[in-house]
Design a protein around this motif. Structure first.
Motif, PDB file in Angstrom:
ATOM      1  N   ILE A  11      60.928 -29.330 -33.184  1.00  0.00           N
ATOM      2  CA  ILE A  11      60.207 -29.070 -34.433  1.00  0.00           C
ATOM      3  C   ILE A  11      60.443 -30.218 -35.406  1.00  0.00           C
ATOM      4  N   HIS A  12      59.390 -30.650 -36.074  1.00  0.00           N
ATOM      5  CA  HIS A  12      59.534 -31.679 -37.104  1.00  0.00           C
ATOM      6  C   HIS A  12      58.399 -31.537 -38.113  1.00  0.00           C
ATOM      7  N   PRO A  13      58.612 -32.047 -39.338  1.00  0.00           N
ATOM      8  CA  PRO A  13      57.546 -31.970 -40.341  1.00  0.00           C
ATOM      9  C   PRO A  13      56.263 -32.620 -39.833  1.00  0.00           C
ATOM     10  N   GLY A  14      55.127 -31.997 -40.147  1.00  0.00           N
ATOM     11  CA  GLY A  14      53.833 -32.511 -39.706  1.00  0.00           C
ATOM     12  C   GLY A  14      53.301 -31.796 -38.479  1.00  0.00           C
ATOM     13  N   LEU A  15      54.147 -30.996 -37.830  1.00  0.00           N
ATOM     14  CA  LEU A  15      53.746 -30.258 -36.636  1.00  0.00           C
ATOM     15  C   LEU A  15      52.845 -29.084 -37.039  1.00  0.00           C
ATOM     16  N   VAL A  16      51.789 -28.834 -36.278  1.00  0.00           N
ATOM     17  CA  VAL A  16      50.931 -27.668 -36.512  1.00  0.00           C
ATOM     18  C   VAL A  16      51.474 -26.521 -35.665  1.00  0.00           C
ATOM     19  N   VAL A  17      51.794 -25.405 -36.335  1.00  0.00           N
ATOM     20  CA  VAL A  17      52.444 -24.281 -35.653  1.00  0.00           C
ATOM     21  C   VAL A  17      51.832 -22.944 -36.081  1.00  0.00           C
TER      22      VAL A  17
END
Length: 71
Positions: A11-17
């Motif tokens: 998981i990292h910032p910018g990921l669409v979840v």
């Protein structure tokens, strides 16, 4: 690599979840958004890593939709 949102390393910032908000835990309804902050400190979590979306909503990841949100 796990794509079910239980491994913090995936998981990292910018990921669409897709996340489940606290108030939606009973129904399992998911909300789609872009990760802003990771709130879970442990390397993994059986119910999904808790994140804050760019919209400000907080919940546990149920699914990783795509790599990065590019316009």
């Amino acid at each position: 690599m796990s794509s079910n949102g239980q491994q913090r390393s995936a998981i990292h910032p910018g990921l669409v979840v897709d996340i489940v908000l606290k108030q939606d835990q009973a129904t399992g309804k998911t909300t789609r958004g872009v990760v802003k902050d990771l709130l879970t400190k442990s390397p993994n979590h059986p119910h999904g890593i808790k994140v804050r979306l760019q919209s400000g909503e907080v919940g546990r990841i149920k699914a990783i939709v795509s790599g990065d949100s590019k316009p």
